[in-house]
Design a protein around this motif. Structure first.
Motif, PDB file in Angstrom:
ATOM      1  N   ARG A  19      69.618  43.371  38.476  1.00  0.00           N
ATOM      2  CA  ARG A  19      68.625  42.309  38.592  1.00  0.00           C
ATOM      3  C   ARG A  19      69.239  41.163  39.375  1.00  0.00           C
ATOM      4  N   LEU A  20      68.665  40.887  40.524  1.00  0.00           N
ATOM      5  CA  LEU A  20      69.133  39.793  41.363  1.00  0.00           C
ATOM      6  C   LEU A  20      68.344  38.531  41.054  1.00  0.00           C
ATOM      7  N   SER A  21      69.020  37.390  41.203  1.00  0.00           N
ATOM      8  CA  SER A  21      68.377  36.090  41.013  1.00  0.00           C
ATOM      9  C   SER A  21      68.662  35.223  42.226  1.00  0.00           C
ATOM     10  N   CYS A  22      67.739  34.331  42.517  1.00  0.00           N
ATOM     11  CA  CYS A  22      67.910  33.394  43.621  1.00  0.00           C
ATOM     12  C   CYS A  22      67.320  32.053  43.191  1.00  0.00           C
ATOM     13  N   VAL A  23      68.160  31.043  43.210  1.00  0.00           N
ATOM     14  CA  VAL A  23      67.735  29.705  42.806  1.00  0.00           C
ATOM     15  C   VAL A  23      67.606  28.817  44.039  1.00  0.00           C
ATOM     16  N   TYR A  24      66.517  28.081  44.101  1.00  0.00           N
ATOM     17  CA  TYR A  24      66.267  27.128  45.194  1.00  0.00           C
ATOM     18  C   TYR A  24      66.490  25.725  44.661  1.00  0.00           C
ATOM     19  N   SER A  25      67.207  24.912  45.445  1.00  0.00           N
ATOM     20  CA  SER A  25      67.608  23.601  44.942  1.00  0.00           C
ATOM     21  C   SER A  25      66.590  22.501  45.190  1.00  0.00           C
ATOM     22  N   GLY A  26      65.573  22.784  46.004  1.00  0.00           N
ATOM     23  CA  GLY A  26      64.653  21.730  46.409  1.00  0.00           C
ATOM     24  C   GLY A  26      63.419  21.640  45.537  1.00  0.00           C
ATOM     25  N   ASN A  27      62.411  20.977  46.102  1.00  0.00           N
ATOM     26  CA  ASN A  27      61.158  20.739  45.389  1.00  0.00           C
ATOM     27  C   ASN A  27      60.038  21.623  45.933  1.00  0.00           C
ATOM     28  N   ARG A  28      58.943  21.619  45.234  1.00  0.00           N
ATOM     29  CA  ARG A  28      57.720  22.308  45.660  1.00  0.00           C
ATOM     30  C   ARG A  28      57.914  23.800  45.799  1.00  0.00           C
ATOM     31  N   PHE A  29      58.832  24.352  45.034  1.00  0.00           N
ATOM     32  CA  PHE A  29      59.122  25.784  45.114  1.00  0.00           C
ATOM     33  C   PHE A  29      57.871  26.621  44.914  1.00  0.00           C
ATOM     34  N   SER A  30      57.009  26.193  44.019  1.00  0.00           N
ATOM     35  CA  SER A  30      55.827  26.986  43.687  1.00  0.00           C
ATOM     36  C   SER A  30      54.885  27.158  44.873  1.00  0.00           C
ATOM     37  N   LEU A  31      55.021  26.320  45.878  1.00  0.00           N
ATOM     38  CA  LEU A  31      54.138  26.390  47.038  1.00  0.00           C
ATOM     39  C   LEU A  31      54.593  27.407  48.075  1.00  0.00           C
ATOM     40  N   ILE A  69      59.661  42.397  42.385  1.00  0.00           N
ATOM     41  CA  ILE A  69      59.950  40.996  42.665  1.00  0.00           C
ATOM     42  C   ILE A  69      59.107  40.133  41.731  1.00  0.00           C
ATOM     43  N   SER A  70      59.704  39.052  41.265  1.00  0.00           N
ATOM     44  CA  SER A  70      58.983  38.130  40.387  1.00  0.00           C
ATOM     45  C   SER A  70      59.542  36.734  40.605  1.00  0.00           C
ATOM     46  N   ARG A  71      58.874  35.745  40.017  1.00  0.00           N
ATOM     47  CA  ARG A  71      59.325  34.365  40.183  1.00  0.00           C
ATOM     48  C   ARG A  71      59.060  33.573  38.923  1.00  0.00           C
ATOM     49  N   ASP A  72      59.897  32.566  38.726  1.00  0.00           N
ATOM     50  CA  ASP A  72      59.706  31.596  37.649  1.00  0.00           C
ATOM     51  C   ASP A  72      59.713  30.228  38.309  1.00  0.00           C
ATOM     52  N   ASN A  73      58.542  29.675  38.531  1.00  0.00           N
ATOM     53  CA  ASN A  73      58.452  28.409  39.261  1.00  0.00           C
ATOM     54  C   ASN A  73      59.070  27.249  38.477  1.00  0.00           C
ATOM     55  N   ALA A  74      59.068  27.338  37.187  1.00  0.00           N
ATOM     56  CA  ALA A  74      59.675  26.276  36.380  1.00  0.00           C
ATOM     57  C   ALA A  74      61.184  26.216  36.569  1.00  0.00           C
ATOM     58  N   ASN A  76      62.579  27.368  39.520  1.00  0.00           N
ATOM     59  CA  ASN A  76      62.833  27.476  40.968  1.00  0.00           C
ATOM     60  C   ASN A  76      63.580  28.761  41.307  1.00  0.00           C
ATOM     61  N   THR A  77      63.212  29.837  40.694  1.00  0.00           N
ATOM     62  CA  THR A  77      63.965  31.079  40.811  1.00  0.00           C
ATOM     63  C   THR A  77      63.059  32.250  41.164  1.00  0.00           C
ATOM     64  N   VAL A  78      63.564  33.097  42.044  1.00  0.00           N
ATOM     65  CA  VAL A  78      62.900  34.354  42.358  1.00  0.00           C
ATOM     66  C   VAL A  78      63.860  35.480  41.982  1.00  0.00           C
ATOM     67  N   TYR A  79      63.304  36.558  41.443  1.00  0.00           N
ATOM     68  CA  TYR A  79      64.103  37.676  40.957  1.00  0.00           C
ATOM     69  C   TYR A  79      63.770  38.956  41.718  1.00  0.00           C
ATOM     70  N   LEU A  80      64.728  39.889  41.698  1.00  0.00           N
ATOM     71  CA  LEU A  80      64.465  41.225  42.201  1.00  0.00           C
ATOM     72  C   LEU A  80      65.068  42.211  41.207  1.00  0.00           C
ATOM     73  N   GLN A  81      64.211  42.880  40.465  1.00  0.00           N
ATOM     74  CA  GLN A  81      64.639  43.944  39.561  1.00  0.00           C
ATOM     75  C   GLN A  81      64.700  45.231  40.354  1.00  0.00           C
ATOM     76  N   MET A  82      65.870  45.844  40.384  1.00  0.00           N
ATOM     77  CA  MET A  82      66.079  47.044  41.173  1.00  0.00           C
ATOM     78  C   MET A  82      66.437  48.191  40.248  1.00  0.00           C
TER      79      MET A  82
END
Length: 115
Positions: A19-31, A69-74, A76-82
């Motif tokens: 399971r991969l994770s990716c965190v974004y440091s900025g704002n407005r990720f949900s957009l 692929i999935s995301r948790d906007n709260a 700021n993270t997107v996941y990839l379950q492989m």
């Protein structure tokens, strides 16, 4: 400074999962429409899976039915379950926007599928 940080890669046997994770440091990720990409040495980066701001997902044929692929906007993270990983999935995996204007690329996370 805005960044993307990928994690979760490693060495796994064929048929295994990661399971991969990716965190974004900025704002407005949900957009943002987000995606996972992968790249092997000497090859072009390839889009693997996308998740749009509304939640719709797309996959390339090679991973359809195995990756999610999935995301948790709260967070700021997107996941990839492989799942059901194959040696051909061995690559460095990156996340970024699924758009012409992208963020600066992170370092990626290495996925190695080998017995």
């Amino acid at each position: 400074q805005l960044y993307l940080e990928e994690s979760g890669g490693g060495l796994v046997q064929p048929g295994g999962s990661l399971r991969l994770s990716c965190v974004y440091s900025g704002n407005r990720f949900s957009l943002f429409d987000m995606a996972w990409y992968r790249q092997a040495p000497g090859k072009q980066r390839e889009l693997v899976a996308s998740i749009f701001s509304g939640g719709t997902t797309n996959y390339i044929d090679a991973v359809q039915g195995r990756f999610t692929i999935s995301r948790d906007n709260a967070k700021n993270t997107v996941y990839l379950q492989m799942n059901s990983l194959k040696p051909d999935d061995t690559d460095v995996y990156y996340c970024n926007r699924n758009a012409k204007m992208q963020f600066s690329w992170g370092r990626g996370t290495q996925v190695t599928v080998s017995s």
